[in-house]
Design a protein around this motif. Structure first.
Motif, PDB file in Angstrom:
ATOM      1  N   GLN A   1       6.789  -3.160 -14.481  1.00  0.00           N
ATOM      2  CA  GLN A   1       6.633  -3.873 -13.119  1.00  0.00           C
ATOM      3  C   GLN A   1       6.449  -2.892 -12.008  1.00  0.00           C
ATOM      4  N   VAL A   2       5.358  -2.921 -11.452  1.00  0.00           N
ATOM      5  CA  VAL A   2       4.979  -2.044 -10.530  1.00  0.00           C
ATOM      6  C   VAL A   2       5.576  -2.736  -8.844  1.00  0.00           C
ATOM      7  N   LYS A   3       6.147  -1.896  -8.289  1.00  0.00           N
ATOM      8  CA  LYS A   3       6.481  -2.316  -6.975  1.00  0.00           C
ATOM      9  C   LYS A   3       6.200  -1.268  -5.805  1.00  0.00           C
ATOM     10  N   LEU A   4       5.536  -1.998  -4.805  1.00  0.00           N
ATOM     11  CA  LEU A   4       5.215  -1.113  -3.807  1.00  0.00           C
ATOM     12  C   LEU A   4       6.060  -1.498  -2.470  1.00  0.00           C
ATOM     13  N   GLN A   5       6.339  -0.409  -1.841  1.00  0.00           N
ATOM     14  CA  GLN A   5       7.182  -0.680  -0.363  1.00  0.00           C
ATOM     15  C   GLN A   5       6.645   0.083   0.578  1.00  0.00           C
ATOM     16  N   GLU A   6       6.432  -0.413   1.662  1.00  0.00           N
ATOM     17  CA  GLU A   6       5.889  -0.004   3.017  1.00  0.00           C
ATOM     18  C   GLU A   6       7.349   0.516   3.660  1.00  0.00           C
ATOM     19  N   SER A   7       6.787   1.693   4.353  1.00  0.00           N
ATOM     20  CA  SER A   7       7.978   2.268   5.428  1.00  0.00           C
ATOM     21  C   SER A   7       7.381   2.696   6.480  1.00  0.00           C
ATOM     22  N   GLY A   8       8.029   2.641   7.773  1.00  0.00           N
ATOM     23  CA  GLY A   8       7.277   3.409   8.936  1.00  0.00           C
ATOM     24  C   GLY A   8       7.994   2.332  10.125  1.00  0.00           C
ATOM     25  N   PRO A   9       7.696   3.105  11.256  1.00  0.00           N
ATOM     26  CA  PRO A   9       8.236   2.772  12.626  1.00  0.00           C
ATOM     27  C   PRO A   9       7.503   1.210  12.778  1.00  0.00           C
ATOM     28  N   GLY A  10       8.395   0.393  13.387  1.00  0.00           N
ATOM     29  CA  GLY A  10       8.069  -1.085  13.861  1.00  0.00           C
ATOM     30  C   GLY A  10       7.316  -1.034  15.272  1.00  0.00           C
ATOM     31  N   LEU A  11       7.491  -0.133  15.718  1.00  0.00           N
ATOM     32  CA  LEU A  11       6.926   0.108  17.128  1.00  0.00           C
ATOM     33  C   LEU A  11       6.182   1.189  17.543  1.00  0.00           C
ATOM     34  N   VAL A  12       5.036   0.984  17.854  1.00  0.00           N
ATOM     35  CA  VAL A  12       4.263   2.270  18.206  1.00  0.00           C
ATOM     36  C   VAL A  12       3.544   2.102  19.584  1.00  0.00           C
TER      37      VAL A  12
ATOM     38  N   VAL B   1       5.627   3.945  -4.382  1.00  0.00           N
ATOM     39  CA  VAL B   1       5.236   3.143  -5.620  1.00  0.00           C
ATOM     40  C   VAL B   1       6.136   3.465  -6.609  1.00  0.00           C
ATOM     41  N   SER B   2       6.704   2.417  -7.515  1.00  0.00           N
ATOM     42  CA  SER B   2       7.598   2.792  -8.534  1.00  0.00           C
ATOM     43  C   SER B   2       6.875   1.787  -9.707  1.00  0.00           C
ATOM     44  N   GLY B   3       7.207   2.269 -10.990  1.00  0.00           N
ATOM     45  CA  GLY B   3       6.822   1.643 -11.985  1.00  0.00           C
ATOM     46  C   GLY B   3       5.498   1.789 -12.528  1.00  0.00           C
ATOM     47  N   GLY B   4       5.015   2.663 -11.773  1.00  0.00           N
ATOM     48  CA  GLY B   4       3.570   3.122 -12.081  1.00  0.00           C
ATOM     49  C   GLY B   4       2.954   4.433 -11.438  1.00  0.00           C
ATOM     50  N   SER B   5       2.234   5.211 -11.795  1.00  0.00           N
ATOM     51  CA  SER B   5       1.947   6.387 -11.104  1.00  0.00           C
ATOM     52  C   SER B   5       0.506   6.116 -10.309  1.00  0.00           C
TER      53      SER B   5
ATOM     54  N   LYS C   1       5.989  12.589  -5.097  1.00  0.00           N
ATOM     55  CA  LYS C   1       6.732  11.522  -4.477  1.00  0.00           C
ATOM     56  C   LYS C   1       6.015  10.049  -5.097  1.00  0.00           C
ATOM     57  N   ASN C   2       5.028  10.056  -5.551  1.00  0.00           N
ATOM     58  CA  ASN C   2       4.432   8.960  -5.841  1.00  0.00           C
ATOM     59  C   ASN C   2       4.157   7.986  -4.663  1.00  0.00           C
ATOM     60  N   GLN C   3       3.715   8.522  -3.625  1.00  0.00           N
ATOM     61  CA  GLN C   3       3.830   7.969  -2.114  1.00  0.00           C
ATOM     62  C   GLN C   3       2.228   8.046  -1.681  1.00  0.00           C
ATOM     63  N   PHE C   4       1.883   7.254  -0.854  1.00  0.00           N
ATOM     64  CA  PHE C   4       0.434   7.551  -0.139  1.00  0.00           C
ATOM     65  C   PHE C   4       0.636   6.827   1.243  1.00  0.00           C
ATOM     66  N   THR C   5       0.101   7.594   2.182  1.00  0.00           N
ATOM     67  CA  THR C   5       0.226   7.523   3.536  1.00  0.00           C
ATOM     68  C   THR C   5      -0.863   6.872   4.305  1.00  0.00           C
ATOM     69  N   LEU C   6      -0.556   5.979   5.347  1.00  0.00           N
ATOM     70  CA  LEU C   6      -1.661   5.615   6.261  1.00  0.00           C
ATOM     71  C   LEU C   6      -1.489   6.215   7.572  1.00  0.00           C
TER      72      LEU C   6
ATOM     73  N   TYR D   1      -5.986  -7.998  -5.833  1.00  0.00           N
ATOM     74  CA  TYR D   1      -5.012  -6.960  -5.883  1.00  0.00           C
ATOM     75  C   TYR D   1      -3.970  -7.620  -6.888  1.00  0.00           C
ATOM     76  N   ASP D   2      -3.677  -6.550  -7.815  1.00  0.00           N
ATOM     77  CA  ASP D   2      -2.434  -7.211  -8.841  1.00  0.00           C
ATOM     78  C   ASP D   2      -1.222  -6.869  -8.379  1.00  0.00           C
ATOM     79  N   TYR D   3      -0.912  -6.084  -7.487  1.00  0.00           N
ATOM     80  CA  TYR D   3       0.312  -5.962  -6.953  1.00  0.00           C
ATOM     81  C   TYR D   3       0.179  -5.621  -5.297  1.00  0.00           C
ATOM     82  N   ARG D   4       1.187  -5.984  -4.534  1.00  0.00           N
ATOM     83  CA  ARG D   4       1.043  -5.841  -3.155  1.00  0.00           C
ATOM     84  C   ARG D   4       2.391  -5.795  -2.502  1.00  0.00           C
ATOM     85  N   GLY D   5       2.954  -4.676  -1.411  1.00  0.00           N
ATOM     86  CA  GLY D   5       4.101  -4.615  -1.078  1.00  0.00           C
ATOM     87  C   GLY D   5       4.512  -6.125  -0.210  1.00  0.00           C
ATOM     88  N   GLN D   6       5.629  -6.109   0.222  1.00  0.00           N
ATOM     89  CA  GLN D   6       6.047  -7.260   1.071  1.00  0.00           C
ATOM     90  C   GLN D   6       5.513  -7.052   2.482  1.00  0.00           C
TER      91      GLN D   6
END
Length: 123
Positions: free
Chosen positions: A1-12, A24-28, A77-82, A110-115
């Protein structure tokens, strides 16, 4: 199961650069034929595809956001950044990272999307 999790500041603040990371976890993110996108949904509006990076590290951007958008990755880290520069209140939205296969763009499925993560641009 692939899981994506977004993180970052909520206020800019306006004129600053918004930076979000998708872990990203569960897949490269280097697995062949997969594409890793950033999409967003402003309040009361439809989902908007912003850009993507493919498994080789090539990037693709929405023409309307290309001048302000940059996508990078850390394969260790299996991460990508915007990064979205020169933000205004119109960039307030829920931001999602997502995976697709074989292609990118506003019409792709999309087959998987973060929350999703809420980002508000305000002084």
């Amino acid at each position: 199961q692939v899981k994506l999790q977004e993180s970052g500041p909520g206020l800019v603040k306006p004129s600053q650069t918004l930076s979000l990371t998708c872990t990203v976890s569960g897949g490269s993110i280097t697995t062949a034929n997969y594409y890793w996108s950033w999409i967003r949904q402003p309040p009361g509006k439809e989902l908007e595809w912003m850009g993507a990076m493919d498994y080789r590290g090539s990037t693709y951007y929405s023409p309307s956001l290309k001048s302000r958008t940059s996508i990078s990755r850390d394969t260790s880290k299996n991460q990508f950044t915007l990064q979205l520069s020169s933000v205004t209140p119109e960039d307030t939205a829920v931001y999602y990272c997502a995976r697709s296969k074989y292609g990118v763009g506003p019409a792709i499925e999309y087959d998987y999307r973060g929350q999703g993560t809420q980002v508000t641009v305000s002084s």
